[in-house]
Design an enzyme around this catalytic site. Structure first.
Site, PDB file in Angstrom:
ATOM      1  N   ASP A 148      25.331  20.217  49.586  1.00  0.00           N
ATOM      2  CA  ASP A 148      24.436  21.322  49.245  1.00  0.00           C
ATOM      3  C   ASP A 148      23.214  21.193  50.131  1.00  0.00           C
ATOM      4  OD1 ASP A 148      24.247  23.189  46.387  1.00  0.00           O
ATOM      5  OD2 ASP A 148      22.564  23.143  47.798  1.00  0.00           O
ATOM      6  N   LEU A 162      38.024  29.805  36.948  1.00  0.00           N
ATOM      7  CA  LEU A 162      37.317  28.969  35.976  1.00  0.00           C
ATOM      8  C   LEU A 162      36.336  29.818  35.180  1.00  0.00           C
ATOM      9  CD1 LEU A 162      36.351  26.103  38.475  1.00  0.00           C
ATOM     10  CD2 LEU A 162      38.450  26.330  37.127  1.00  0.00           C
ATOM     11  N   GLU A 191      33.051  29.998  32.943  1.00  0.00           N
ATOM     12  CA  GLU A 191      31.886  29.182  32.606  1.00  0.00           C
ATOM     13  C   GLU A 191      32.000  28.814  31.125  1.00  0.00           C
ATOM     14  OE1 GLU A 191      28.028  30.648  33.860  1.00  0.00           O
ATOM     15  OE2 GLU A 191      28.969  31.662  35.548  1.00  0.00           O
ATOM     16  N   LYS A 213      42.284  37.622  43.112  1.00  0.00           N
ATOM     17  CA  LYS A 213      41.060  37.280  42.385  1.00  0.00           C
ATOM     18  C   LYS A 213      40.332  38.529  41.890  1.00  0.00           C
ATOM     19  CE  LYS A 213      37.696  35.283  40.593  1.00  0.00           C
ATOM     20  NZ  LYS A 213      36.896  34.128  40.862  1.00  0.00           N
ATOM     21  N   CYS A 223      30.328  37.134  37.363  1.00  0.00           N
ATOM     22  CA  CYS A 223      31.614  37.402  38.021  1.00  0.00           C
ATOM     23  C   CYS A 223      32.202  38.776  37.718  1.00  0.00           C
ATOM     24  CB  CYS A 223      32.604  36.315  37.643  1.00  0.00           C
ATOM     25  SG  CYS A 223      31.941  34.681  37.947  1.00  0.00           S
ATOM     26  N   LYS A 240      27.301  34.519  27.407  1.00  0.00           N
ATOM     27  CA  LYS A 240      28.343  34.125  26.453  1.00  0.00           C
ATOM     28  C   LYS A 240      28.019  32.707  25.996  1.00  0.00           C
ATOM     29  CE  LYS A 240      31.621  32.111  29.646  1.00  0.00           C
ATOM     30  NZ  LYS A 240      32.982  32.007  30.076  1.00  0.00           N
TER      31      LYS A 240
HETATM   32  C1  UGA Z   1      35.328  35.077  34.707  1.00  0.00           C
HETATM   33  C2  UGA Z   1      36.842  34.920  34.656  1.00  0.00           C
HETATM   34  O1  UGA Z   1      37.270  34.855  33.309  1.00  0.00           O
HETATM   35  C3  UGA Z   1      37.295  33.647  35.383  1.00  0.00           C
HETATM   36  O2  UGA Z   1      38.719  33.583  35.409  1.00  0.00           O
HETATM   37  C4  UGA Z   1      36.769  33.703  36.817  1.00  0.00           C
HETATM   38  O3  UGA Z   1      37.125  32.532  37.529  1.00  0.00           O
HETATM   39  C5  UGA Z   1      35.257  33.826  36.783  1.00  0.00           C
HETATM   40  O4  UGA Z   1      34.914  35.031  36.069  1.00  0.00           O
HETATM   41  C6  UGA Z   1      34.782  33.927  38.219  1.00  0.00           C
HETATM   42  O5  UGA Z   1      35.111  34.898  38.896  1.00  0.00           O
HETATM   43  O6  UGA Z   1      34.165  32.977  38.701  1.00  0.00           O
HETATM   44  P1  UGA Z   1      33.246  34.078  33.356  1.00  0.00           P
HETATM   45  O7  UGA Z   1      32.402  35.015  34.127  1.00  0.00           O
HETATM   46  O8  UGA Z   1      32.818  32.667  33.234  1.00  0.00           O
HETATM   47  O9  UGA Z   1      34.741  34.011  33.971  1.00  0.00           O
HETATM   48  O10 UGA Z   1      33.334  34.684  31.906  1.00  0.00           O
HETATM   49  P2  UGA Z   1      34.450  35.178  30.893  1.00  0.00           P
HETATM   50  O11 UGA Z   1      34.744  34.129  29.912  1.00  0.00           O
HETATM   51  O12 UGA Z   1      35.592  35.795  31.591  1.00  0.00           O
HETATM   52  O13 UGA Z   1      33.636  36.314  30.119  1.00  0.00           O
HETATM   53  C7  UGA Z   1      33.059  37.405  30.814  1.00  0.00           C
HETATM   54  C8  UGA Z   1      32.328  38.324  29.863  1.00  0.00           C
HETATM   55  O14 UGA Z   1      33.246  39.078  29.080  1.00  0.00           O
HETATM   56  C9  UGA Z   1      31.413  37.626  28.863  1.00  0.00           C
HETATM   57  O15 UGA Z   1      30.199  38.323  28.791  1.00  0.00           O
HETATM   58  C10 UGA Z   1      32.150  37.701  27.551  1.00  0.00           C
HETATM   59  O16 UGA Z   1      31.293  37.710  26.433  1.00  0.00           O
HETATM   60  C11 UGA Z   1      32.879  39.024  27.717  1.00  0.00           C
HETATM   61  N1  UGA Z   1      34.103  39.121  26.889  1.00  0.00           N
HETATM   62  C12 UGA Z   1      35.159  38.334  27.170  1.00  0.00           C
HETATM   63  C13 UGA Z   1      34.151  40.038  25.847  1.00  0.00           C
HETATM   64  O17 UGA Z   1      33.185  40.787  25.583  1.00  0.00           O
HETATM   65  N2  UGA Z   1      35.298  40.129  25.113  1.00  0.00           N
HETATM   66  C14 UGA Z   1      36.377  39.337  25.363  1.00  0.00           C
HETATM   67  O18 UGA Z   1      37.398  39.476  24.637  1.00  0.00           O
HETATM   68  C15 UGA Z   1      36.304  38.426  26.413  1.00  0.00           C
END
Ligand code: UGA
Length: 437
Positions: free
Chosen positions: A30, A161, A163, A212, A268, A328
Site C-alpha cells: 500500500d 466477498l 463486507e 462480476k 459495490c 449493513k
Molecule cells: C456485494 C456483493 O454481495 C459481493 O458478492 C461483492 O463481492 C461485493 O459487493 C463487491 O463487489 O465487492 P457488499 O457490498 O459487501 O457485497 O454487500 P451485500 O451484503 O451484498 O449487501 C449490499 C446491500 O444490499 C446492503 O445495503 C444490504 O443491506 C442490502 N440488502 C442485501 C438488502 O437490502 N436485502 C437483501 O436481501 C440483501
C-alpha cells in the site's frame, strides 16, 4: 506460492490474509505508509469480523507482511493481485486511474529488473471490479513497456466477498471465476485456489470481467424487486417476509437478497449498477431494468421518511433515534448507507436525531452532521418520539423491549429491516411499522 497483493482495502487485505492462511507467502503493498506501519502491527483500518486475528496470526508466522516498496514485492512474487479501488466518477463510469497507474508500475518493474527475473514468469491478476476490456488494456500497458510476452500473463479473477463476512466468503466460495487467455495462467491460478476445493469457472478475461458486474447488478435487482413487492404487500395486506420466504424456496428464485428494507447501499452494488448503466448507454443500449433498479433503490429511502412523516405528522422538534448507521451490519462502512439519506431527510423536516451504531460512529461522524451520537442504545432512545432501525445489527434484535418502551416518550418503532415480530410488539403496546407488512 509467493504472492503480492496491491491495495490493502477490505478486498486486498482479506485476500492477502486468506492466501497466507492457505500456506502462501504474501506481501501486501500500500502506498500509504501509515496504513502499512499499522498493518505490520496487525492494527486494521476498518472493521471486518475475524480479520484482525487472521492478520495477527499470519504476520507472526511470517507468512504475511506489509510494505510500501512495490518494486521488491513484485520482484519476489509469482502472482501479483491488483485490488485497488475503482470508485465511480460523476457520470457513473468507473474510475480506472488507480488500476492503470499500478499496471504501469508493474510493467516498469518487470522491465527494469528483467535480467534478475531471468526466465521468471508472473501472472498479473485483476481482482478490482473493472469495465470489460480492462484486461486487454493492462496487457497493452505491459507490452508497451517492452516486457517479453512470455514473461507474463494477465488474468481476471473477480471477488465475491461481502463486507462483514469477507473472510468466510473467501474460504467458502460458491465459485471462483478465472478469466485468462492462456493455460499457463489458468494452471497457476487453479493451483493457487486448489486448497479451497471450490468450483472453478475458466473463461475469457472479458467474460470474467462481465460476470462480476452482472452478478452485482442481479443482486441489486433482487433487492429492488422485493422492495417494490413490499410496497404492494403493504397496500393489499400481505407480509413481504412471508411472501419472500415462500418465493425463495423455489430453487429457480433462491432465498438470498429477498429481504425488503431501506434499499441497498455500500461501495459495490450502487457503483456497479451505475457502471453497467454507463456501459450499456455507451453501446446505445437503453438499460431500462437497471435504471428502474436504481430508481426504486433511491425511492426506498424517501419511503421511510414519508412513513415517519405520515405517522408523526409535523416533525419539527420531534426527537427520533436511528439505530444502525453503517450500510449493513458487521461493518463500519458508511458508503451509500441509507441512514445518511434518512437522517438528512428527517433533519430537513425539523426533527432532532439521536444516532447509535455499534462500530461505525467515527466514520458516521464524517458523513452525518448535526446529530447527537450516543454511546449506547438506551441513551439514544431516551425520551424519543420514535425509533428507526436502519441496519440490522444482532444487538438490536436482542433488545430488552420492555426497557425500550419505558425509556421512549412515544413507543413507535419504524423497523426498516423487519427484524421484529409485529404482533409481539403491538401486543406490548408499541406502534409498529415495518417494510411491506
Ligand atoms: C456485494 C456483493 O454481495 C459481493 O458478492 C461483492 O463481492 C461485493 O459487493 C463487491 O463487489 O465487492 P457488499 O457490498 O459487501 O457485497 O454487500 P451485500 O451484503 O451484498 O449487501 C449490499 C446491500 O444490499 C446492503 O445495503 C444490504 O443491506 C442490502 N440488502 C442485501 C438488502 O437490502 N436485502 C437483501 O436481501 C440483501
Amino acid at each position: 506460492m509467493r504472492i503480492c497483493v496491491v491495495g490493502t482495502g477490505y478486498v486486498g487485505l482479506v485476500t492477502g490474509a486468506c492466501l497466507a492462511s492457505l500456506g502462501n507467502t504474501v506481501i501486501c503493498v500500500d502506498k500509504d505508509r501509515r496504513i502499512v506501519n499499522s498493518l505490520n502491527k496487525a492494527v486494521i483500518h476498518f472493521y471486518e469480523p475475524g480479520l484482525k486475528d487472521l492478520v495477527e496470526e499470519k504476520v507472526a508466522a511470517k507468512r504475511l507482511r506489509f510494505t510500501s516498496e512495490i518494486d521488491d514485492a513484485v520482484l519476489r512474487s509469482d502472482i501479483i493481485i491488483v485490488t485497488v479501488g475503482t470508485p465511480p466518477k460523476k457520470n457513473g463510469e468507473a474510475d480506472m486511474s488507480a488500476v492503470i497507474s499500478v499496471s504501469k508500475n508493474i510493467a516498469r518493474i518487470i522491465k527494469k529488473y528483467s535480467k534478475s527475473i531471468g526466465d521468471g514468469y508472473k501472472v498479473i491478476v485483476n481482482k478490482s471490479t473493472v469495465p470489460v476490456g480492462m484486461g486487454d488494456i493492462v496487457e497493452g500497458i505491459i507490452l508497451e513497456e517492452g516486457v517479453d510476452r512470455n514473461r507474463f500473463s494477465v488474468a481476471s479473477n473477480p471477488e465475491f466477498l461481502k463486507e462483514g463476512s469477507a473472510v468466510y466468503d473467501f474460504m467458502n466460495p460458491d465459485r471462483i471465476v478465472i478469466g485468462a487467455s492462456d493455460n499457463r495462467a489458468f494452471n497457476k491460478l487453479a493451483e493457487l485456489y486448489r486448497p479451497l476445493n471450490a468450483h472453478i469457472i475458466f473463461t475469457s478475461i472479458r467474460s470474467a470481467e462481465f460476470i462480476k458486474y452482472a452478478s452485482n447488478a442481479f443482486l441489486a435487482t433482487k433487492v429492488s424487486f422485493i422492495n417494490e413487492i413490499a410496497k404492494i404487500c403493504e397496500k393489499v395486506g400481505s407480509d413481504v417476509t412471508e411472501v419472500a420466504q415462500a418465493m425463495g424456496l423455489d430453487k429457480r428464485i433462491g432465498k438470498e437478497y429477498l429481504k425488503a428494507g431501506l434499499g441497498y447501499g455500500g461501495s459495490c452494488l450502487p457503483k456497479d449498477v451505475s457502471a453497467l448503466i454507463h456501459l450499456a448507454r455507451k453501446f446505445k443500449i437503453d438499460p431500462k431494468v437497471l435504471e428502474a433498479v436504481q430508481t426504486v433503490n433511491m425511492d426506498q429511502r424517501m419511503y421511510m421518511i414519508n412513513k415517519v412523516k405520515s405517522v408523526l405528522k409535523d416533525l419539527r422538534g420531534k426527537k427520533i433515534a436511528v439505530l444502525g448507521l453503517s450500510f449493513k451490519p458487521e461493518t463500519d462502512d458508511m458508503r451509500e448507507a441509507p441512514s445518511i439519506y434518512i437522517i438528512n431527510g428527517l433533519k430537513k423536516l425539523g426533527a432532532r436525531v439521536l444516532a447509535y451504531d455499534p462500530v461505525s460512529e467515527l466514520k458516521a461522524k464524517q458523513k452525518i452532521k448535526g446529530v447527537a451520537f450516543c454511546r449506547n442504545i438506551y441513551e439514544s432512545i431516551t425520551d424519543v418520539d420514535a425509533l428507526i432501525i436502519a441496519s440490522e445489527w444482532n444487538e438490536f434484535r436482542d433488545l430488552d423491549l420492555k426497557k425500550v418502551k419505558s425509556k421512549m416518550k412515544r413507543p413507535i418503532i419504524f423497523d426498516g429491516r423487519n427484524i421484529y415480530d409485529p404482533n409481539k410488539l403491538r401486543e406490548m403496546g408499541f406502534e409498529y411499522f415495518g417494510v411491506g407488512r
